[in-house]
Design an enzyme around this catalytic site. Structure first.
Site, PDB file in Angstrom:
ATOM      1  N   ASN A 117       0.882  -1.338   0.325  1.00 41.55           N
ATOM      2  CA  ASN A 117       0.324  -0.365  -0.393  1.00 41.55           C
ATOM      3  C   ASN A 117       0.424   1.449   0.272  1.00 41.55           C
ATOM      4  O   ASN A 117       2.115   1.342  -0.029  1.00 41.55           O
ATOM      5  CB  ASN A 117      -0.536   0.391   1.460  1.00 41.55           C
ATOM      6  CG  ASN A 117       0.146  -0.210   2.810  1.00 41.55           C
ATOM      7  OD1 ASN A 117       0.327   0.976   2.976  1.00 41.55           O
ATOM      8  ND2 ASN A 117      -0.334  -1.042   2.840  1.00 41.55           N
ATOM      9  N   LYS A 153     -10.739  -4.239  18.758  1.00 41.92           N
ATOM     10  CA  LYS A 153      -9.149  -4.748  18.575  1.00 41.92           C
ATOM     11  C   LYS A 153      -8.832  -4.581  20.388  1.00 41.92           C
ATOM     12  O   LYS A 153      -7.843  -4.631  20.438  1.00 41.92           O
ATOM     13  CB  LYS A 153      -8.443  -4.198  17.930  1.00 41.92           C
ATOM     14  CG  LYS A 153      -8.890  -3.787  16.390  1.00 41.92           C
ATOM     15  CD  LYS A 153      -8.123  -3.434  15.048  1.00 41.92           C
ATOM     16  CE  LYS A 153      -8.326  -3.934  14.266  1.00 41.92           C
ATOM     17  NZ  LYS A 153      -7.107  -4.010  13.230  1.00 41.92           N
ATOM     18  N   ASP A 193      -3.906 -10.340  13.325  1.00 42.80           N
ATOM     19  CA  ASP A 193      -4.232  -8.976  14.049  1.00 42.80           C
ATOM     20  C   ASP A 193      -3.079  -9.048  14.540  1.00 42.80           C
ATOM     21  O   ASP A 193      -3.353  -9.231  15.462  1.00 42.80           O
ATOM     22  CB  ASP A 193      -5.128  -8.559  14.288  1.00 42.80           C
ATOM     23  CG  ASP A 193      -5.517  -7.126  13.685  1.00 42.80           C
ATOM     24  OD1 ASP A 193      -5.093  -7.157  14.780  1.00 42.80           O
ATOM     25  OD2 ASP A 193      -6.484  -6.714  13.186  1.00 42.80           O
ATOM     26  N   PHE A 236      -4.653   2.980  14.345  1.00 43.84           N
ATOM     27  CA  PHE A 236      -4.561   4.245  13.970  1.00 43.84           C
ATOM     28  C   PHE A 236      -5.867   3.127  12.552  1.00 43.84           C
ATOM     29  O   PHE A 236      -5.846   1.850  12.785  1.00 43.84           O
ATOM     30  CB  PHE A 236      -3.624   4.390  12.799  1.00 43.84           C
ATOM     31  CG  PHE A 236      -3.260   5.191  13.683  1.00 43.84           C
ATOM     32  CD1 PHE A 236      -2.108   5.430  14.218  1.00 43.84           C
ATOM     33  CD2 PHE A 236      -2.233   6.688  13.236  1.00 43.84           C
ATOM     34  CE1 PHE A 236      -0.967   6.410  14.665  1.00 43.84           C
ATOM     35  CE2 PHE A 236      -1.999   8.038  13.715  1.00 43.84           C
ATOM     36  CZ  PHE A 236      -1.713   7.698  14.119  1.00 43.84           C
TER      37      PHE A 236
HETATM   38  O1  PMT Z   1       2.892   6.055   6.426  1.00 48.24           O
HETATM   39  P1  PMT Z   1       2.255   6.824   6.286  1.00 48.24           P
HETATM   40  O2  PMT Z   1       2.365   7.824   4.621  1.00 48.24           O
HETATM   41  O3  PMT Z   1       2.862   8.256   7.193  1.00 48.24           O
HETATM   42  O4  PMT Z   1       0.448   7.546   6.537  1.00 48.24           O
HETATM   43  C1  PMT Z   1       0.203   6.942   7.629  1.00 48.24           C
HETATM   44  C2  PMT Z   1      -1.077   5.899   7.714  1.00 48.24           C
HETATM   45  C3  PMT Z   1      -2.593   6.290   7.248  1.00 48.24           C
HETATM   46  C4  PMT Z   1      -0.689   4.917   7.112  1.00 48.24           C
HETATM   47  C5  PMT Z   1      -1.184   6.088   9.617  1.00 48.24           C
HETATM   48  O5  PMT Z   1      -2.006   7.346   9.829  1.00 48.24           O
HETATM   49  C6  PMT Z   1      -2.266   5.074   9.605  1.00 48.24           C
HETATM   50  O6  PMT Z   1      -3.412   4.666   9.515  1.00 48.24           O
HETATM   51  N1  PMT Z   1      -2.148   3.485   9.761  1.00 48.24           N
HETATM   52  C7  PMT Z   1      -3.384   2.256   9.946  1.00 48.24           C
HETATM   53  C8  PMT Z   1      -3.631   2.245   8.119  1.00 48.24           C
HETATM   54  C9  PMT Z   1      -5.236   0.715   8.819  1.00 48.24           C
HETATM   55  O7  PMT Z   1      -6.140   2.085   7.951  1.00 48.24           O
HETATM   56  O8  PMT Z   1      -5.268   0.414   9.415  1.00 48.24           O
HETATM   57  P2  PMT Z   1      -6.172  -0.912   9.459  1.00 48.24           P
HETATM   58  O9  PMT Z   1      -7.857   0.138   9.739  1.00 48.24           O
HETATM   59  O10 PMT Z   1      -5.807  -1.908   8.176  1.00 48.24           O
HETATM   60  O11 PMT Z   1      -6.028  -0.881  10.825  1.00 48.24           O
HETATM   61  C10 PMT Z   1      -6.252  -0.396  12.575  1.00 48.24           C
HETATM   62  C11 PMT Z   1      -5.137  -1.099  13.320  1.00 48.24           C
HETATM   63  O12 PMT Z   1      -4.700  -2.354  12.584  1.00 48.24           O
HETATM   64  C12 PMT Z   1      -4.187  -0.462  12.602  1.00 48.24           C
HETATM   65  O13 PMT Z   1      -3.155  -0.012  13.957  1.00 48.24           O
HETATM   66  C13 PMT Z   1      -3.321  -0.921  12.112  1.00 48.24           C
HETATM   67  O14 PMT Z   1      -1.726  -1.222  12.336  1.00 48.24           O
HETATM   68  C14 PMT Z   1      -3.653  -1.979  12.681  1.00 48.24           C
HETATM   69  N2  PMT Z   1      -3.388  -3.513  12.714  1.00 48.24           N
HETATM   70  C15 PMT Z   1      -4.548  -3.725  11.291  1.00 48.24           C
HETATM   71  C16 PMT Z   1      -3.758  -5.406  10.703  1.00 48.24           C
HETATM   72  C17 PMT Z   1      -3.368  -6.429  11.020  1.00 48.24           C
HETATM   73  N3  PMT Z   1      -2.850  -7.029  10.242  1.00 48.24           N
HETATM   74  N4  PMT Z   1      -3.014  -6.049  12.212  1.00 48.24           N
HETATM   75  C18 PMT Z   1      -2.715  -4.713  12.583  1.00 48.24           C
HETATM   76  O15 PMT Z   1      -1.720  -4.621  13.720  1.00 48.24           O
END
Ligand code: PMT
Length: 408
Positions: free
Chosen positions: A221, A352, A317, A334
């Site tokens: 991504n 979560k 996750d 995030f």
């Molecule tokens: O890196 P940059 O260009 O500065 O951009 C920053 C960002 C937009 C990537 C950052 O600010 C951000 O939002 N990161 C989370 C992106 C996201 O949408 O995550 P998610 O909705 O897929 O996951 C939610 C949370 O679970 C996050 O804290 C993620 O790190 C965590 N997660 C998700 C999937 C997974 N398999 N394991 C996780 O720990």
């Protein structure tokens, strides 16, 4: 005609203690003077085992003070005058012994006496073996000093003179000088970094993960890592020991931060599992791939006339795993959302089992992924909401870290 009033130089009394990092003190004096600070030096008796008073006298331009009961020195500038002379006292390197003495107010040499006798702002740059730094007694002493408004600079992580690896290295002179300039520029404003995370261990994930399809193709991504790296820098500035688990990005590791490079979501999970013990705060800023190919081809997949189907399986996750541990840290997630920001973020916070979530609205291309700015809505498990207006990722990171620090 308006009169130009010359600005008074800030007067720094540099306390040098007896540790191997004392050899860097001459450079530190030079860096401070280059930044227009007026510097006088006090040495402890054991510091003279590592660097001579003559060297520090030559670079500072003042005689070096090293004895509490020296009639000549007292007649020239006694310990009370020294204590009054200083605007700031910087102790670098600060040994475990001096930190312990200062935490209880022992005055058995010139440096410890001057610190107690002075109302100057005190900065401490610890330098010691990693185990001594990690010991609960040193951490308790540091907490006492922080609660008395002492500002702790570092220490950094890395290889030590004794061969150990870990947190305990003194920050480099240039970094100490820069942090003092930052402090000077922030004085009187709200931008002054607090030291609220001194001694805390913070683990941050940043950047994208890369899921291989074959030796040349992958699923990933647009995360640049900028947000996660800015958080690491902000937490380090608040005195935390920061470990950054980073997917592939093109960024310089922030100073004094320990970085672990990973590629896939599975690598990121393993790196987090290996480093979670003793962690006080976990921040999941990485954009982790939710799915990964079931099979990774060992050879480059050849094109043919047919369409192709890729079967994906779900990745574990990472943040949910962290939040499910019995001794879990304060967990911050995030959520990057292009619609229903608040509703989707709240549901991630609950599902979560997070303590706090930072929701970024990525419907505007100038915010969020791969940009320099972000706009964040903070939600916590108690139902508190806080909108951080669009700003640079550095500013947003320092506000998020302050919010975390306030909640600990
Ligand atoms: O890196 P940059 O260009 O500065 O951009 C920053 C960002 C937009 C990537 C950052 O600010 C951000 O939002 N990161 C989370 C992106 C996201 O949408 O995550 P998610 O909705 O897929 O996951 C939610 C949370 O679970 C996050 O804290 C993620 O790190 C965590 N997660 C998700 C999937 C997974 N398999 N394991 C996780 O720990």
């Amino acid at each position: 005609m308006s009169k130009i009033v010359p600005q008074k130089k800030i007067r720094i009394l540099l306390g040098v203690c007896g540790g191997i990092a004392a050899y860097k003190s001459a450079d530190l004096v030079r860096r401070l003077k280059e930044r227009d600070f007026d510097v006088r030096v006090i040495m402890t008796e054991s510091a003279a085992e590592f660097i001579t008073p003559m060297t520090l006298q030559a670079v500072s331009g003042y005689s070096v003070h090293d004895a509490l009961f020296d009639r000549e020195a007292e007649a020239a500038m006694g310990h009370i005058e020294l204590a009054k002379w200083a605007d700031w006292i910087l102790i670098a390197p600060a040994t475990a012994n001096t930190i312990a003495k200062l935490s209880v107010g022992i005055c058995d040499d010139l440096l410890s006496t001057v610190v107690v006798a002075s109302s100057a702002k005190c900065f401490i740059a610890p330098a010691m073996n990693q185990q001594m730094w990690a010991s609960s007694v040193t951490q308790e002493n540091i907490s006492k000093l922080v609660s008395r408004d002492c500002h702790v600079l570092g220490p950094a992580s890395g290889e030590q003179a004794c061969g150990d690896v870990g947190f305990g290295r003194m920050l480099e002179p240039l970094e100490i000088a820069e942090q003092l300039v930052d402090y000077q520029q922030g004085q009187g404003s709200n931008s002054l970094p607090s030291n609220g995370l001194a001694g805390k261990r913070v683990l941050i994930t940043a950047g994208p993960t890369v899921e291989a399809i074959d030796p040349v193709r992958f699923i990933s991504n647009h995360s640049s890592g900028k947000m996660g790296y800015a958080l690491a820098k902000a937490a380090q500035k608040q005195g935390a020991h920061v470990t950054l688990v980073s997917g592939p990005v093109n960024l310089t590791t922030p100073y004094a931060v320990d970085k672990v490079d990973v590629i896939s979501a599975q690598d990121m999970l393993s790196a987090v599992k290996n480093r979670l013990v003793g962690c006080d705060i976990f921040i999941g800023c990485a954009a982790v791939a939710d799915y990964t190919p079931v099979d990774v081809a060992t050879q480059k997949i050849k094109k043919n006339d047919n369409d192709m189907q890729l079967t994906l399986k779900k990745n574990a996750d990472i943040i949910s795993w962290v939040a499910a541990q019995s001794k879990k840290p304060f967990v911050v997630g995030f959520a990057a959302e292009s619609e229903n920001l608040q509703q989707f973020a709240k549901s991630k916070l609950e599902r979560k089992k997070l303590d706090m979530i930072c929701a970024n609205d990525i419907s505007e291309p100038s915010l969020g992924f791969n940009s320099d700015n972000n706009r964040i809505l903070i939600l916590d498990k108690k139902g508190v909401q806080l909108q951080l207006p669009a700003a640079s990722k550095e500013k947003i990171a320092s506000d998020i870290i302050q919010q975390v620090s306030d909640r600990l």
